[in-house]
Structure formats: C-alpha cells, structure tokens
Write an enzyme that holds these catalytic residues in place. Structure first.
Site, PDB file in Angstrom:
ATOM      1  CB  THR A   1      18.789  31.919  -3.990  1.00  0.00           C
ATOM      2  OG1 THR A   1      19.827  32.869  -4.248  1.00  0.00           O
ATOM      3  CG2 THR A   1      17.450  32.623  -4.050  1.00  0.00           C
TER       4      THR A   1
ATOM      5  CB  ALA B   1      15.083  29.755  -5.310  1.00  0.00           C
TER       6      ALA B   1
ATOM      7  CB  THR C   1      21.070  37.030  -0.413  1.00  0.00           C
ATOM      8  OG1 THR C   1      19.719  37.046  -0.016  1.00  0.00           O
ATOM      9  CG2 THR C   1      21.432  38.381  -0.990  1.00  0.00           C
TER      10      THR C   1
ATOM     11  CB  CYS D   1      21.404  30.923  -6.939  1.00  0.00           C
ATOM     12  SG  CYS D   1      22.601  31.573  -5.765  1.00  0.00           S
TER      13      CYS D   1
END
Length: 181
Positions: free
Chosen positions: A168, A162, A7, A165
């Site tokens: 994410t 995002a 996350t 990763c």
C-alpha cells in the site's frame, strides 16, 4: 507467472457523506509495477462509487459488468450487486477472476466477492485488500473517538495502512458522495 497483489480500499459513511478511498500501488512479487493506479472510480453517471482489490484487468472487467447491471436495474445498487455476484459465481470465465469490489451509493455500502457473497457492513465502514484490516482498525478508532469527517477518516486510515502494509502506498484516489445516512 507471479500475481499482481496488494492494495487497500476503505469506505466510511458518516454525517451525510460516503467516501471510498484507495491507494495507487500495483505490485508483482516484490516489485512495484505502478504507483499511481486508479482503483476507485465513479460509475452510473457519478451516482455510485466503487473500489477494487485484486487483479487490475479482472477488476476492470467486473466494473464494466457491474455498471451494466446498474443500467439494467435502474441504479438499484443491491439488486445490481446480487446479479453480478450470481454471474461471477456461475459463469465459467468470470469465476476465474480474482478481485473484490466495494461499492456504495447514497443509501447502501456493499462488498461483492467472487464466491457469490454480497456483504453489507454492520458498521459505517468496510475495507478490503492487503492493508484493509489495518485501515479498518484505524478508521474504527477514528469513528469512535473523533468528530472527523468521513473523508478525513479515510485519508488518515489509509495513511496508517500505508505505513504498515508494504503493498500500500500514499498515492490515494478518494471519491465522495452525499449519503442518506
């Protein structure tokens, strides 16, 4: 059993606002189990915002414990965080919980870990989770080189995280409070 992981949670404090934002992806191994999890929420009658990285069930347990500590200590964020960290480190059941919390009120921002740490960031930002370092680097650059609001910095930095990763996504939950700093 495979662990739920990944996350990105980011907090920025600027110009009288504190903002915590996080993505909504829950992954188990290489599978996205949920894309719209709510990992950032308001606690203590909306006076505290908190985000988590780690196991979802673990985080909800910690949110409940943290909110009870806030109630017990009349909303004193630092005291509640220290008490939760002590319990988390010493309680045989809590000790097994795998999560990190970011919490903020109008005065302070803190990261709480299961090792008993309560960390106050040196700068106006903090980040946790698999994409945390990407979001933190982006937010730091935006803080130092733009006049963007705290909310815009969180949005842009989470978007950058995002893009980098795989754990994410772009489904953000963002909460904002007025800040004294």
């Amino acid at each position: 059993m495979k662990q739920f992981r990944g996350t990105t949670i980011l907090s920025v404090r600027r110009n009288g606002k504190v903002v915590i934002g996080g993505d909504g992806q829950v992954s188990m191994g290489s599978t996205i189990m949920k894309a719209n999890a709510r990992k950032v929420r308001r606690l203590y009658n909306g006076k505290v915002i908190a985000g988590f990285a780690g196991g979802t069930a673990d985080a909800f347990t910690l949110f409940e414990r943290f909110e009870s500590k806030l109630e017990k200590h009349s909303g004193n964020l630092t005291r509640a965080a220290v008490e939760l960290a002590k319990d988390w480190r010493t309680d045989r059941i809590l000790r097994r919980l795998e999560a990190l919390l970011t919490v903020a009120d109008s005065k302070a921002s803190l990261i709480i870990t299961g090792l008993g740490d309560v960390i106050e960031p040196e700068q106006s930002l903090m980040a946790i989770g698999s994409g945390g370092s990407f979001a933190q680097a982006a937010a730091k650059a935006l803080l130092e080189n733009t006049k963007l609001s705290a909310r815009k910095i969180v949005e842009k930095a989470l978007t950058i995280a995002a893009d980098i990763c795989i754990y994410t996504n772009l489904n953000f939950t963002i909460e904002e409070l007025d800040s004294e700093s």
